[in-house]
Design a protein around this motif. Structure first.
Motif, mmCIF file in Angstrom:
data_model
loop_
_atom_site.group_PDB
_atom_site.id
_atom_site.type_symbol
_atom_site.label_atom_id
_atom_site.label_comp_id
_atom_site.label_asym_id
_atom_site.label_seq_id
_atom_site.Cartn_x
_atom_site.Cartn_y
_atom_site.Cartn_z
ATOM 1 N N ILE A 257 0.852 -1.183 0.000
ATOM 2 C CA ILE A 257 0.000 0.000 0.000
ATOM 3 C C ILE A 257 0.889 1.235 0.000
ATOM 4 O O ILE A 257 0.963 1.951 -0.952
ATOM 5 N N SER A 258 1.585 1.476 1.098
ATOM 6 C CA SER A 258 2.480 2.633 1.130
ATOM 7 C C SER A 258 3.633 2.416 2.082
ATOM 8 O O SER A 258 4.429 3.293 2.297
ATOM 9 N N GLY A 259 3.720 1.216 2.652
ATOM 10 C CA GLY A 259 4.717 0.971 3.664
ATOM 11 C C GLY A 259 4.258 1.393 5.039
ATOM 12 O O GLY A 259 4.917 1.132 6.028
ATOM 13 N N GLN A 260 3.109 2.083 5.112
ATOM 14 C CA GLN A 260 2.631 2.585 6.393
ATOM 15 C C GLN A 260 1.928 1.506 7.201
ATOM 16 O O GLN A 260 1.785 1.629 8.409
ATOM 17 N N GLU A 261 1.470 0.433 6.519
ATOM 18 C CA GLU A 261 0.546 -0.469 7.192
ATOM 19 C C GLU A 261 1.143 -1.196 8.380
ATOM 20 O O GLU A 261 0.418 -1.606 9.280
ATOM 21 N N ALA A 262 2.454 -1.389 8.407
ATOM 22 C CA ALA A 262 3.080 -2.069 9.537
ATOM 23 C C ALA A 262 3.846 -1.092 10.417
ATOM 24 O O ALA A 262 4.585 -1.493 11.292
ATOM 25 N N ASN B 149 2.485 -5.963 12.944
ATOM 26 C CA ASN B 149 2.681 -6.368 11.556
ATOM 27 C C ASN B 149 1.556 -5.870 10.673
ATOM 28 O O ASN B 149 0.430 -5.704 11.118
ATOM 29 N N GLY B 150 1.850 -5.681 9.394
ATOM 30 C CA GLY B 150 0.836 -5.275 8.444
ATOM 31 C C GLY B 150 0.168 -6.465 7.779
ATOM 32 O O GLY B 150 0.729 -7.563 7.715
ATOM 33 N N GLY B 151 -1.048 -6.259 7.298
ATOM 34 C CA GLY B 151 -1.742 -7.238 6.485
ATOM 35 C C GLY B 151 -1.693 -8.655 6.997
ATOM 36 O O GLY B 151 -2.076 -8.944 8.122
ATOM 37 N N SER C 174 -2.843 -0.611 11.694
ATOM 38 C CA SER C 174 -3.545 -1.503 10.784
ATOM 39 C C SER C 174 -3.682 -2.905 11.377
ATOM 40 O O SER C 174 -4.296 -3.059 12.431
ATOM 41 N N ASN C 175 -3.115 -3.928 10.742
ATOM 42 C CA ASN C 175 -3.142 -5.246 11.376
ATOM 43 C C ASN C 175 -2.434 -5.192 12.728
ATOM 44 O O ASN C 175 -2.823 -5.876 13.674
#
Length: 530
Positions: free
Chosen positions: A26-31, A115-117, A203-204
């Protein structure tokens, strides 16, 4: 036909057990965690205590516990601003990679990120290394995990194909087990009790933080859950719903820009200021017949919307429907701004999948279905018949329980942030969670749990918002000094220069201009009832 986002979207029981997947970007922001000093706060705030190790770093390689499969310890010399530290890495059964890094001068605090996603990030991922370095500079003991799989080898949610246990580890077990192990190693190294423990992630990672508060309240004293993926199964339903709508009538970047201009024109000044951002999109109603240019019958160009495209737009704003009722919130007016939906909700090219849908499809194929169905076709999903298909996975992974009694009783503090213009996770899920927690835990809920909504902010950061703010310091002060945050100063930075500042107010309060001075200076705003 008009659009007014609901204030209280009813979420049915199936949404109880999740921002961008490891298989997509996405943008690297999610994690990413909210930075320690996003608004300029000095790291010296945290470095008052300087506790030295009680043993050599190498001795930690002999640490043992029932779940530890392997462990290594390496003394790392100071480099630039990053202090000397002991880096311990290892594996918890069956395949949970973990790290705890311990500074030569410890401030007595423990700090962990998520962690993301679908997780599985390398512990050496550059964004994770930068977060580790910032924590070490501030004197924190730092911990992280990949939640039990390596996304470079098992992308998306395919990790369940090699071992079904990995689904449990991803859902909740890995974070708890890593926190317990890393805290034990920390205390052994310094021969001191941990003063306070903190979780900070988006996020996650926000979902993981909420699950810690809900299920493992003893792990952390302070939890910062940014844009949390509270309801993974509800999100999955929403993304499939949106994709089905887009299959019927696609939306181009030019058409979304057209919609964004109309939305901003209609909604911007409702808070008393025309400042290029929407304070609370729930206050705005969009009438597609009068507020949007509609194409004449038989025509279609970038200056208008066809009736089919209007229907698609309404479905994305409205959220999925089953048996005639809304079952999950849609996206907010303003989230389409600045190409917010492109690549996330709307694919930029016909042969590519939008990030939200790619994540949802992975969840549906590999985590919802037991055994996994890698070829499951989302187009066969029946919203009137199949929603309960997600129940079992939802019970494991969703962070929708608002019973925070144990977390509150042990003195824990919880802060949640959410962007009103988030194009990945629906902001109303965060608002609904807070309001449901308030109803369940009583009027004293703000004494341990506060929500901060960020006007104009996208997923975890970005958008047209004042998205730079230091919530970490606010959380530490709340936990350790009993100073509950009523407002947090936030800034918008463009090309390295601060161009606007505003207070972020504890929900339901909002920032209101006092009538004098620059509208780009937080000092000229106050928090008040909406």
């Amino acid at each position: 036909m008009s659009i007014r986002p609901q204030r209280h979207s009813k979420i049915p029981p199936l949404m109880i057990v999740g921002a961008a997947a490891a298989a997509l970007t996405i943008s690297g922001q999610e994690a990413r965690a909210q930075a320690f000093s996003a608004s300029g706060t000095s790291l010296s705030h945290y470095t008052q205590a300087r506790i030295a190790p009680h043993m050599s770093c190498e001795a930690l390689a002999r640490y043992s516990a029932r779940e530890v499969v392997s462990i290594a310890a390496q003394a790392v010399a100071a480099s630039g601003a990053v202090p000397a530290h002991c880096r311990v890495t290892g594996m918890l059964a069956p395949e949970i990679a973990f790290e705890v890094s311990l500074p030569a001068h410890w401030n007595g605090r423990f700090y962990m990120i998520g962690n993301g996603g679908h997780a599985g990030e390398s512990l050496e991922d550059p964004t994770r290394v930068s977060q580790r370095n910032a924590a070490l500079q501030a004197g924190f003991a730092f911990a992280q995990t990949n939640t039990g799989h390596d996304a470079r080898k098992e992308p998306g949610a395919t990790f369940v194909l090699s071992n079904p246990q990995k689904a449990i580890d991803y859902a909740y077990r890995a974070v708890n087990l890593t926190a317990v192990t890393a805290k034990s190693i920390t205390q052994a190294y310094y021969s001191k009790d941990i003063k306070s423990s903190y979780w900070n992630s988006c996020s996650n990672g926000g979902r993981q933080g909420l699950i810690e508060a809900e299920r493992y309240p003893q792990d952390f004293d302070g939890i910062l859950a940014n844009s949390p993926w509270i309801d993974q199964t509800g999100f999955t339903l929403g993304a499939v719903w949106n994709q089905r709508a887009l299959d019927s009538a696609a939306l181009s970047a030019a058409k979304l820009a057209l919609v964004a201009r109309a939305v901003m024109s209609k909604c911007d000044a409702l808070d008393g200021l025309k400042d290029g951002q929407i304070d609370d999109p729930r206050r705005c109603t969009l009438d597609v017949k009068t507020d949007l240019p509609l194409c004449a019958a038989g025509t279609d160009n970038d200056a208008c919307l066809t009736s089919a495209q209007t229907a698609t737009l309404m479905k994305i704003y409205g959220g999925p429907v089953s048996q005639g009722r809304q079952i999950f919130p849609g996206f907010m007016l303003g989230s389409e701004a600045a190409n917010g939906w492109m690549n996330l909700i709307v694919a930029s090219q016909p042969d590519r999948k939008a990030a939200d849908f790619n994540l949802a499809e992975n969840t549906l194929r590999y985590l919802v279905h037991t055994p996994p169905q890698p070829n499951y076709d989302y187009r066969s999903f029946d919203f009137d018949r199949d929603t309960h298909m997600l129940d079992a996975w939802g019970q494991l992974v969703n962070a929708t329980s608002t019973d925070l009694t144990r977390f509150n009783k042990r003195g824990g503090k919880l802060m949640m942030t959410y962007g009103w213009a988030d194009p990945v996770l629906q902001p109303l899920v965060g608002v609904n969670y807070y309001e449901q927690a308030l109803a369940r835990n009583g009027s004293a809920t703000p004494q341990f749990f506060r929500l901060f909504m960020v006007p104009g902010m996208g997923h975890c950061a970005g958008g047209v918002a004042t998205d730079r703010f230091d919530a970490v310091t606010a959380l530490v002060d709340w936990v350790e000094k009993g100073k509950a945050p009523d407002a947090i100063r936030a800034a918008r930075v463009v090309a390295g220069k601060e161009v606007r500042s505003r207070p972020l107010c504890a929900y339901p309060e909002v920032a209101r201009y006092g009538g004098q001075g620059s509208i780009d200076d937080a000092a000229n705003f106050r928090c008040s009832a909406p």
